[in-house]
Design a protein around this motif. Structure first.
Motif, PDB file in Angstrom:
ATOM      1  N   THR A  40      51.881  33.215  65.240  1.00 25.34           N
ATOM      2  CA  THR A  40      50.655  32.465  64.995  1.00 25.34           C
ATOM      3  C   THR A  40      50.550  31.349  66.027  1.00 25.34           C
ATOM      4  O   THR A  40      51.523  31.014  66.719  1.00 25.34           O
ATOM      5  N   THR A  41      49.394  30.759  66.118  1.00 22.88           N
ATOM      6  CA  THR A  41      49.207  29.636  67.029  1.00 22.88           C
ATOM      7  C   THR A  41      50.159  28.500  66.669  1.00 22.88           C
ATOM      8  O   THR A  41      50.763  27.884  67.543  1.00 22.88           O
ATOM      9  N   ARG A  42      50.318  28.233  65.401  1.00 21.63           N
ATOM     10  CA  ARG A  42      51.226  27.171  64.955  1.00 21.63           C
ATOM     11  C   ARG A  42      52.671  27.498  65.348  1.00 21.63           C
ATOM     12  O   ARG A  42      53.405  26.650  65.845  1.00 21.63           O
ATOM     13  N   GLN A  43      53.088  28.742  65.114  1.00 17.41           N
ATOM     14  CA  GLN A  43      54.446  29.140  65.485  1.00 17.41           C
ATOM     15  C   GLN A  43      54.659  29.007  66.989  1.00 17.41           C
ATOM     16  O   GLN A  43      55.709  28.542  67.437  1.00 17.41           O
ATOM     17  N   MET A  44      53.659  29.400  67.767  1.00 17.83           N
ATOM     18  CA  MET A  44      53.771  29.288  69.226  1.00 17.83           C
ATOM     19  C   MET A  44      53.869  27.820  69.642  1.00 17.83           C
ATOM     20  O   MET A  44      54.663  27.487  70.538  1.00 17.83           O
ATOM     21  N   ALA A  45      53.100  26.951  69.010  1.00 19.35           N
ATOM     22  CA  ALA A  45      53.169  25.521  69.334  1.00 19.35           C
ATOM     23  C   ALA A  45      54.566  24.971  69.033  1.00 19.35           C
ATOM     24  O   ALA A  45      55.125  24.197  69.818  1.00 19.35           O
ATOM     25  N   ILE A  46      55.130  25.380  67.918  1.00 14.35           N
ATOM     26  CA  ILE A  46      56.484  24.942  67.562  1.00 14.35           C
ATOM     27  C   ILE A  46      57.490  25.486  68.569  1.00 14.35           C
ATOM     28  O   ILE A  46      58.349  24.752  69.072  1.00 14.35           O
ATOM     29  N   LEU A  47      57.383  26.773  68.879  1.00 19.13           N
ATOM     30  CA  LEU A  47      58.311  27.402  69.811  1.00 19.13           C
ATOM     31  C   LEU A  47      58.255  26.728  71.185  1.00 19.13           C
ATOM     32  O   LEU A  47      59.287  26.401  71.773  1.00 19.13           O
ATOM     33  N   LEU A  48      57.057  26.499  71.694  1.00 22.33           N
ATOM     34  CA  LEU A  48      56.926  25.870  73.004  1.00 22.33           C
ATOM     35  C   LEU A  48      57.434  24.429  72.980  1.00 22.33           C
ATOM     36  O   LEU A  48      58.003  23.962  73.978  1.00 22.33           O
ATOM     37  N   THR A  49      57.271  23.732  71.873  1.00 22.98           N
ATOM     38  CA  THR A  49      57.817  22.379  71.749  1.00 22.98           C
ATOM     39  C   THR A  49      59.340  22.424  71.845  1.00 22.98           C
ATOM     40  O   THR A  49      59.956  21.620  72.556  1.00 22.98           O
ATOM     41  N   ILE A  50      59.947  23.389  71.178  1.00 28.84           N
ATOM     42  CA  ILE A  50      61.406  23.535  71.209  1.00 28.84           C
ATOM     43  C   ILE A  50      61.891  23.839  72.625  1.00 28.84           C
ATOM     44  O   ILE A  50      62.909  23.316  73.071  1.00 28.84           O
ATOM     45  N   TYR A  51      61.161  24.677  73.338  1.00 24.38           N
ATOM     46  CA  TYR A  51      61.612  25.119  74.659  1.00 24.38           C
ATOM     47  C   TYR A  51      61.178  24.214  75.807  1.00 24.38           C
ATOM     48  O   TYR A  51      61.818  24.206  76.847  1.00 24.38           O
ATOM     49  N   LEU A  52      60.099  23.462  75.641  1.00 30.34           N
ATOM     50  CA  LEU A  52      59.618  22.628  76.737  1.00 30.34           C
ATOM     51  C   LEU A  52      60.045  21.167  76.621  1.00 30.34           C
ATOM     52  O   LEU A  52      60.094  20.462  77.627  1.00 30.34           O
TER      53      LEU A  52
END
Length: 116
Positions: free
Chosen positions: A30-42
């Motif tokens: 989901t968009t929310r999951q992607m935002a969380i994932l990118l926060t973790i990785y970036l």
């Protein structure tokens, strides 16, 4: 050199990136999951559930549900913080790093295809 895109170009880049993910049968986040994932990785670690919730202005249960899904996909892992057992640390994984890097590669490739 800054990149200048018109709104239609930016949306086309987003669409073509998403389509490439769909065609590659990548995990459907989901968009929310992607935002969380990118926060973790970036953003630099360490990451905690509490910290992610605060940064993204959502509740801890929202983060936990997203991490459940991403953990099943092996994109992130969770571990107790040995220094403070009340905290849960969220860590990057090899699979997650490759997934995020792949998205970056797709964006670069699709941006090269944009009309000038």
């Amino acid at each position: 050199m800054p990149v200048t895109l018109r709104p239609g170009q930016a949306l086309g880049l987003w669409r073509s990136t998403l389509l490439a993910q769909v065609l590659a049968d990548a995990p459907d986040l989901t968009t929310r999951q992607m935002a969380i994932l990118l926060t973790i990785y970036l953003d630099p670690p360490p990451h905690t559930i509490r910290g992610l919730a605060a940064k993204l202005s959502v509740t801890k249960p929202v983060i936990t549900r997203a991490l459940d899904t991403m953990g099943e996909l092996k994109l992130v892992s969770r571990h107790r913080d040995e220094a403070d057992r009340r905290n849960v640390l969220v860590r990057r994984t090899v699979e997650g790093s490759l997934f995020v890097e792949g998205i970056g590669d797709i964006i670069i490739a699709k941006a090269r295809d944009l009309p000038t």
